[in-house]
Design a protein around this motif. Structure first.
Motif, PDB file in Angstrom:
ATOM      1  N   HIS A 183       0.841  -1.211   0.000  1.00 42.55           N
ATOM      2  CA  HIS A 183       0.000   0.000   0.000  1.00 42.55           C
ATOM      3  C   HIS A 183       0.869   1.251   0.000  1.00 42.55           C
ATOM      4  N   LEU A 184       1.955   1.218   0.767  1.00 40.97           N
ATOM      5  CA  LEU A 184       2.837   2.374   0.847  1.00 40.97           C
ATOM      6  C   LEU A 184       3.481   2.664  -0.494  1.00 40.97           C
ATOM      7  N   VAL A 185       4.034   1.618  -1.120  1.00 39.78           N
ATOM      8  CA  VAL A 185       4.711   1.823  -2.398  1.00 39.78           C
ATOM      9  C   VAL A 185       3.733   2.272  -3.474  1.00 39.78           C
ATOM     10  N   ASN A 186       2.479   1.806  -3.378  1.00 40.35           N
ATOM     11  CA  ASN A 186       1.446   2.235  -4.332  1.00 40.35           C
ATOM     12  C   ASN A 186       0.826   3.576  -3.952  1.00 40.35           C
TER      13      ASN A 186
ATOM     14  N   ASN B 258       7.505  12.514   0.826  1.00 40.46           N
ATOM     15  CA  ASN B 258       8.860  13.017   1.022  1.00 40.46           C
ATOM     16  C   ASN B 258       9.852  11.861   1.118  1.00 40.46           C
ATOM     17  N   ALA B 259       9.462  10.793   1.847  1.00 39.75           N
ATOM     18  CA  ALA B 259      10.361   9.647   2.029  1.00 39.75           C
ATOM     19  C   ALA B 259      10.531   8.862   0.733  1.00 39.75           C
ATOM     20  N   LEU B 260       9.435   8.754  -0.057  1.00 39.05           N
ATOM     21  CA  LEU B 260       9.509   8.009  -1.303  1.00 39.05           C
ATOM     22  C   LEU B 260      10.219   8.804  -2.390  1.00 39.05           C
ATOM     23  N   GLY B 261      10.177  10.141  -2.280  1.00 40.75           N
ATOM     24  CA  GLY B 261      10.792  10.969  -3.309  1.00 40.75           C
ATOM     25  C   GLY B 261      10.018  10.866  -4.605  1.00 40.75           C
ATOM     26  N   GLU B 262      10.738  11.035  -5.700  1.00 43.28           N
ATOM     27  CA  GLU B 262      10.074  10.983  -7.001  1.00 43.28           C
ATOM     28  C   GLU B 262       9.782   9.552  -7.430  1.00 43.28           C
ATOM     29  N   SER B 263      10.465   8.590  -6.827  1.00 45.75           N
ATOM     30  CA  SER B 263      10.222   7.187  -7.169  1.00 45.75           C
ATOM     31  C   SER B 263      10.437   6.322  -5.939  1.00 45.75           C
ATOM     32  N   VAL B 264      10.019   5.069  -6.068  1.00 47.71           N
ATOM     33  CA  VAL B 264      10.186   4.112  -4.980  1.00 47.71           C
ATOM     34  C   VAL B 264      11.666   3.949  -4.631  1.00 47.71           C
ATOM     35  N   ARG B 265      12.538   4.109  -5.634  1.00 46.55           N
ATOM     36  CA  ARG B 265      13.978   3.905  -5.413  1.00 46.55           C
ATOM     37  C   ARG B 265      14.530   4.861  -4.371  1.00 46.55           C
TER      38      ARG B 265
ATOM     39  N   ALA C 215      13.209  -5.008  -0.836  1.00 49.55           N
ATOM     40  CA  ALA C 215      12.050  -5.324   0.000  1.00 49.55           C
ATOM     41  C   ALA C 215      10.781  -5.482  -0.831  1.00 49.55           C
ATOM     42  N   TYR C 216      10.541  -4.577  -1.760  1.00 52.37           N
ATOM     43  CA  TYR C 216       9.267  -4.608  -2.481  1.00 52.37           C
ATOM     44  C   TYR C 216       9.119  -5.849  -3.367  1.00 52.37           C
ATOM     45  N   PRO C 217      10.174  -6.241  -4.129  1.00 49.86           N
ATOM     46  CA  PRO C 217      10.033  -7.496  -4.879  1.00 49.86           C
ATOM     47  C   PRO C 217       9.741  -8.691  -3.978  1.00 49.86           C
ATOM     48  N   TYR C 218      10.389  -8.742  -2.810  1.00 53.46           N
ATOM     49  CA  TYR C 218      10.153  -9.865  -1.895  1.00 53.46           C
ATOM     50  C   TYR C 218       8.702  -9.870  -1.404  1.00 53.46           C
ATOM     51  N   VAL C 219       8.211  -8.715  -0.962  1.00 58.56           N
ATOM     52  CA  VAL C 219       6.847  -8.634  -0.440  1.00 58.56           C
ATOM     53  C   VAL C 219       5.835  -8.928  -1.545  1.00 58.56           C
ATOM     54  N   THR C 220       6.092  -8.422  -2.753  1.00 54.71           N
ATOM     55  CA  THR C 220       5.196  -8.659  -3.881  1.00 54.71           C
ATOM     56  C   THR C 220       5.083 -10.151  -4.181  1.00 54.71           C
ATOM     57  N   ARG C 221       6.215 -10.837  -4.168  1.00 54.95           N
ATOM     58  CA  ARG C 221       6.183 -12.279  -4.405  1.00 54.95           C
ATOM     59  C   ARG C 221       5.368 -12.996  -3.340  1.00 54.95           C
ATOM     60  N   ARG C 222       5.549 -12.584  -2.095  1.00 56.87           N
ATOM     61  CA  ARG C 222       4.807 -13.210  -0.990  1.00 56.87           C
ATOM     62  C   ARG C 222       3.297 -13.049  -1.207  1.00 56.87           C
ATOM     63  N   LEU C 223       2.885 -11.868  -1.643  1.00 57.76           N
ATOM     64  CA  LEU C 223       1.459 -11.632  -1.866  1.00 57.76           C
ATOM     65  C   LEU C 223       0.951 -12.421  -3.071  1.00 57.76           C
TER      66      LEU C 223
ATOM     67  N   LEU D  33      -1.362  -4.583 -10.950  1.00 54.55           N
ATOM     68  CA  LEU D  33      -1.024  -5.986 -11.167  1.00 54.55           C
ATOM     69  C   LEU D  33       0.160  -6.105 -12.127  1.00 54.55           C
ATOM     70  N   GLU D  34       0.163  -5.281 -13.161  1.00 56.12           N
ATOM     71  CA  GLU D  34       1.267  -5.293 -14.123  1.00 56.12           C
ATOM     72  C   GLU D  34       2.588  -4.938 -13.427  1.00 56.12           C
ATOM     73  N   ASN D  35       2.537  -3.903 -12.574  1.00 52.92           N
ATOM     74  CA  ASN D  35       3.754  -3.501 -11.854  1.00 52.92           C
ATOM     75  C   ASN D  35       4.218  -4.608 -10.906  1.00 52.92           C
ATOM     76  N   MET D  36       3.261  -5.237 -10.216  1.00 54.16           N
ATOM     77  CA  MET D  36       3.618  -6.276  -9.255  1.00 54.16           C
ATOM     78  C   MET D  36       4.261  -7.474  -9.950  1.00 54.16           C
ATOM     79  N   LEU D  37       3.703  -7.878 -11.098  1.00 55.58           N
ATOM     80  CA  LEU D  37       4.284  -9.006 -11.823  1.00 55.58           C
ATOM     81  C   LEU D  37       5.687  -8.670 -12.330  1.00 55.58           C
ATOM     82  N   ALA D  38       5.847  -7.448 -12.842  1.00 55.07           N
ATOM     83  CA  ALA D  38       7.162  -7.048 -13.361  1.00 55.07           C
ATOM     84  C   ALA D  38       8.190  -7.008 -12.237  1.00 55.07           C
ATOM     85  N   ILE D  39       7.800  -6.435 -11.102  1.00 52.51           N
ATOM     86  CA  ILE D  39       8.718  -6.311  -9.980  1.00 52.51           C
ATOM     87  C   ILE D  39       9.029  -7.675  -9.369  1.00 52.51           C
ATOM     88  N   ALA D  40       8.015  -8.530  -9.273  1.00 60.00           N
ATOM     89  CA  ALA D  40       8.211  -9.852  -8.673  1.00 60.00           C
ATOM     90  C   ALA D  40       9.203 -10.691  -9.460  1.00 60.00           C
TER      91      ALA D  40
END
Length: 567
Positions: free
Chosen positions: A337-340, A375-382, A435-443, A470-477
């Motif tokens: 939810h945070l990353v999205n 502010n913490a996420l900045g312009e991107s998740v990176r 972290a996000y690829p790992y969590v995405t895979r778990r979900l 869903l497209e982003n999650m599959l790509a990241i996973a």
């Protein structure tokens, strides 16, 4: 102080604030004497800082003052050393020059006399040192706040680390904890933080963990549980415990040859992949929090080592904690939810986790979360980093009804420490990239009904299917930056998803998927096409056939077993 042990008796095996308070209430001179010592040492240090500021000497005296603070905490003893260790992992609270000195409290402390160590070993194990060890190092190889470690060779030929507890620990800890708890009650409300509960609860949590940490039998059990959790992970090493040579105050465990994760020169000289070590550490930390629920709460540089074969070794299992299943699942969905940037659901997750009370007006909190996390996420998740989060949350907690549950103080400390370790190896490291690829895979793998429910929550917003999400999650996973994090295999996940869709539990989702395909009065062929481009390599006809045959064989076996059981 011997009287303390006799009076409290068995309660000394566990932290008991009331029993400790009763004991010292009838001995006010002990409390007053210790309070004066603490006030004098910390008070005069604060005065020196103020004088430096007034005279414009802050910069010239920075290193001197940082060293003085470390020496004061060391002189005040184990309880204050543990506080200094906790602060050494908080770059958001402590300025850099002080931080570099406080890090030395992790394993660069003065040792106690060998004769006292040998006496403890003989008392605890029932035999003289010379009868137990073929050889033992003449001096400790490391000295920490609660004990010190020797390198030894047992009569059996095994090379081991022998951890011996400092003498008179219980009297020292109980006196300081009693004073800290009193100070928390007297002055806690003056702090500019809305903790949501009595500051004494944090002192009690600290006390509980300290008492668990000084029970070396408990530490040995923790190590074996931790090792069992990672038994199938070839990247993580946990030393074996030698129970025959261990007790409540002496712990003997397998010797680990390696380099501290902060010792970048030796790591590079050993030709180890720094990025791989970072990813192993972060994924191991995530598995502890989100998969096992049993996590190392003190992962400072003195407790993690890079081994010559590329593995990461954990040592010192005195400070551990446990998360229940709902908390693990809520943490996983909160990260997604945070990353999205779905801050409404982030707020709801915070209520479930205890950071917000159920009575809070969620709509009023969402704008504050947007400001802090954007502010913490900045312009991107990176660009995400925990230092920004802790900085902004210190403001949020003052203006909004946020609080830190006592258990999460350890989790936050663990996460910030791991991020700091990773940054020491790779200054460009971004924790969310792992972290996000790992969590995405778990979900996406949806191993439990609760995880599948969380996935549905993530994929639907205001009743609409989130195709892009869903497209982003599959790509990241499917991202895999190193061998430490295996690439995502879609087929097992697709199989689980199909089973879920066809089950009674998946009736709602079946309905929603059909609606999603014709949402907004059009067929979503473009979105489906993009998803197919992502997954078509995994769904090649040959792979599908092989996997289908294997699944049929498995299904036939299960059916045969059920039939035999019925008959």
């Amino acid at each position: 102080m011997v009287l303390l042990a006799r009076q409290l008796g068995p309660e000394l095996r566990h932290y008991d604030a009331k029993a400790i308070a009763r004991y010292y209430r009838s001995r006010p001179l002990l409390l007053i004497g210790r309070a004066l010592t603490i006030a004098w040492m910390l008070g005069t240090f604060w005065l020196r800082l103020r004088l430096d500021a007034r005279r414009g000497l802050e910069n010239p005296h920075r290193n001197t003052r940082a060293r003085e603070l470390r020496e004061i905490l060391t002189h005040l003893g184990p309880t204050f050393i543990k506080v200094g260790q906790a602060l050494s992992t908080r770059p958001d609270l402590v300025r850099r020059d002080f931080l570099e000195e406080l890090v030395k409290l992790q394993d660069q402390l003065p040792p106690f006399d060998n004769h006292r160590a040998w006496a403890t070993i003989q008392q605890e194990l029932g035999r003289p040192v010379r009868e137990i060890y073929h050889e033992i190092s003449p001096q400790p190889v490391a000295a920490a706040s609660l004990g010190q470690v020797y390198r030894a060779v047992l009569k059996t030929g095994d090379t081991v680390a022998v951890k011996v507890q400092r003498p008179q620990l219980v009297p020292r800890l109980t006196l300081d904890l009693c004073l800290m708890r009193w100070a928390a009650g007297a002055f806690g409300k003056l702090l500019p933080l809305n903790l949501g509960h009595d500051l004494r609860a944090i002192v009690d949590e600290f006390g509980n963990k300290l008492f668990e940490e000084i029970d070396y039998l408990n530490e040995g059990r923790n190590a074996e549980k931790f090792a069992a959790n990672f038994r199938d992970d070839p990247t993580v090493k946990v030393p074996s415990i030698f129970w025959r040579y261990s007790s409540r105050r002496v712990l003997t465990l397998e010797w680990i040859d390696g380099y501290k994760l902060t010792d970048t020169e030796q790591i590079r000289a050993a030709n180890l992949d720094e990025n791989a070590l970072v990813e192993i550490g972060v994924v191991a930390g995530l598995r502890q929090l989100l998969e096992h629920g049993f996590f190392h709460a003190d992962p400072h540089p003195g407790n993690l080592f890079a081994m010559p074969d590329g593995r990461v070794a954990y040592v010192d299992f005195g400070m551990m904690d446990q998360l229940d299943e709902p908390t693990k699942e809520t943490l996983a969905s909160a990260i997604v939810h945070l990353v999205n940037r779905d801050y409404l659901n982030v707020a709801l997750d915070f209520i479930t986790l205890g950071f917000l009370t159920p009575e809070v007006q969620v709509e009023a909190v969402v704008p504050a979360l947007e400001r802090a996390f954007d502010n913490a996420l900045g312009e991107s998740v990176r660009d995400f980093n925990f230092k920004s989060i802790t900085d902004d949350f210190s403001v949020l907690m003052y203006d909004y009804p946020f609080r830190i549950p006592a258990k999460f103080a350890l989790i936050i400390r663990s996460l910030v420490t791991q991020e700091g370790l990773a940054l020491s190896l790779n200054p460009d490291f971004k924790i969310v990239e792992v972290a996000y690829p790992y969590v995405t895979r778990r979900l996406l793998q949806g191993e439990s009904s609760e995880m599948r429910r969380r996935l549905v929550e993530v994929l639907f917003k205001n009743g609409k299917f989130q195709w892009q999400r869903l497209e982003n999650m599959l790509a990241i996973a499917r991202m895999s930056s190193s061998s430490s994090q295996a690439s995502f295999d879609l087929l097992p996940t697709a199989r689980l998803g199909l089973q879920y869709l066809l089950s009674d539990e998946g009736r709602y989702l079946r309905h929603q998927v059909v609606l999603a395909l014709v949402e907004d009065d059009r067929l979503h062929t473009e979105e489906v096409g993009r998803l197919w481009e992502l997954v078509k390599d995994d769904l090649a006809p040959r792979r599908l056939m092989d996997y289908a045959l294997a699944s049929l064989r498995e299904l036939s076996t299960e059916s045969a077993i059920k039939t035999a059981a019925v008959s």
